[in-house]
Design a protein around this motif. Sequence first.
Motif, PDB file in Angstrom:
ATOM      1  N   ASN A  40      41.437   8.668 -27.406  1.00  0.00           N
ATOM      2  CA  ASN A  40      41.681   7.257 -27.126  1.00  0.00           C
ATOM      3  C   ASN A  40      42.583   6.702 -28.212  1.00  0.00           C
ATOM      4  OD1 ASN A  40      40.031   6.909 -29.330  1.00  0.00           O
ATOM      5  ND2 ASN A  40      38.241   6.303 -28.165  1.00  0.00           N
ATOM      6  N   TRP A  68      30.164   8.792 -20.213  1.00  0.00           N
ATOM      7  CA  TRP A  68      31.121   7.855 -20.792  1.00  0.00           C
ATOM      8  C   TRP A  68      31.058   6.572 -19.984  1.00  0.00           C
ATOM      9  CZ3 TRP A  68      33.725   7.218 -25.037  1.00  0.00           C
ATOM     10  CH2 TRP A  68      34.805   6.347 -25.076  1.00  0.00           C
ATOM     11  N   ASP A  69      30.822   5.442 -20.662  1.00  0.00           N
ATOM     12  CA  ASP A  69      30.710   4.176 -19.950  1.00  0.00           C
ATOM     13  C   ASP A  69      31.200   3.038 -20.831  1.00  0.00           C
ATOM     14  OD1 ASP A  69      29.976   2.372 -17.882  1.00  0.00           O
ATOM     15  OD2 ASP A  69      28.045   2.011 -18.855  1.00  0.00           O
ATOM     16  N   ASP A  70      32.187   2.329 -20.355  1.00  0.00           N
ATOM     17  CA  ASP A  70      32.667   1.104 -20.997  1.00  0.00           C
ATOM     18  C   ASP A  70      33.031   1.306 -22.474  1.00  0.00           C
ATOM     19  OD1 ASP A  70      33.434  -1.556 -20.802  1.00  0.00           O
ATOM     20  OD2 ASP A  70      31.457  -2.303 -21.404  1.00  0.00           O
ATOM     21  N   GLY A  71      33.766   2.374 -22.775  1.00  0.00           N
ATOM     22  CA  GLY A  71      34.259   2.597 -24.129  1.00  0.00           C
ATOM     23  C   GLY A  71      33.268   3.210 -25.092  1.00  0.00           C
ATOM     24  N   ARG A  72      32.170   3.725 -24.582  1.00  0.00           N
ATOM     25  CA  ARG A  72      31.178   4.363 -25.447  1.00  0.00           C
ATOM     26  C   ARG A  72      30.418   5.407 -24.626  1.00  0.00           C
ATOM     27  NH1 ARG A  72      29.143  -0.305 -23.562  1.00  0.00           N
ATOM     28  NH2 ARG A  72      27.022  -0.344 -22.774  1.00  0.00           N
ATOM     29  N   TYR A  73      29.700   6.263 -25.335  1.00  0.00           N
ATOM     30  CA  TYR A  73      28.819   7.198 -24.647  1.00  0.00           C
ATOM     31  C   TYR A  73      27.462   6.547 -24.456  1.00  0.00           C
ATOM     32  CZ  TYR A  73      31.946  11.192 -25.245  1.00  0.00           C
ATOM     33  OH  TYR A  73      32.997  12.056 -25.169  1.00  0.00           O
ATOM     34  N   GLN A  74      26.820   6.870 -23.340  1.00  0.00           N
ATOM     35  CA  GLN A  74      25.440   6.468 -23.111  1.00  0.00           C
ATOM     36  C   GLN A  74      24.655   7.728 -22.792  1.00  0.00           C
ATOM     37  OE1 GLN A  74      25.311   3.442 -20.024  1.00  0.00           O
ATOM     38  NE2 GLN A  74      25.209   1.862 -21.592  1.00  0.00           N
ATOM     39  N   ASP A  88      23.130   3.980 -26.710  1.00  0.00           N
ATOM     40  CA  ASP A  88      24.576   3.783 -26.796  1.00  0.00           C
ATOM     41  C   ASP A  88      25.076   4.471 -28.058  1.00  0.00           C
ATOM     42  OD1 ASP A  88      24.593   2.189 -24.504  1.00  0.00           O
ATOM     43  OD2 ASP A  88      24.315   0.343 -25.658  1.00  0.00           O
TER      44      ASP A  88
END
Length: 106
Positions: A40, A68-74, A88
């Motif tokens: 990124n 990967w969700d909304d700019g971060r790992y969950q 998060d």
Amino acid sequence: MRATTKLFSALFLGASLLATGAVMVPAQAQNAPAAQVRQNDAGSRLNIKQVYDKLEAAGYTRITEIEWDDGRYQATAVNPQGQRSKVDIDPVTGEIIGFKLKDRRN
């Protein structure tokens, strides 16, 4: 006549090989290693295996999902206190930046 046929066959075979090579190079570029794709603007982000290792090192167990969700790992995992959690994770450092306890019914 036979020599002409052999010559055309050789030329056709050579042209076919060149055309195949021209098609294969772009196809290989699309299948670039995941580490190259997972970059990124802030730099290289961790891959899923690295995130998994960071969670384990932090005491998390039964890690069942990393996405990967909304700019971060969950991730979904059991925290060190034994509670099912949605975690998060910072994509570059692997640091846990937040969590939410999950209901046992989920």
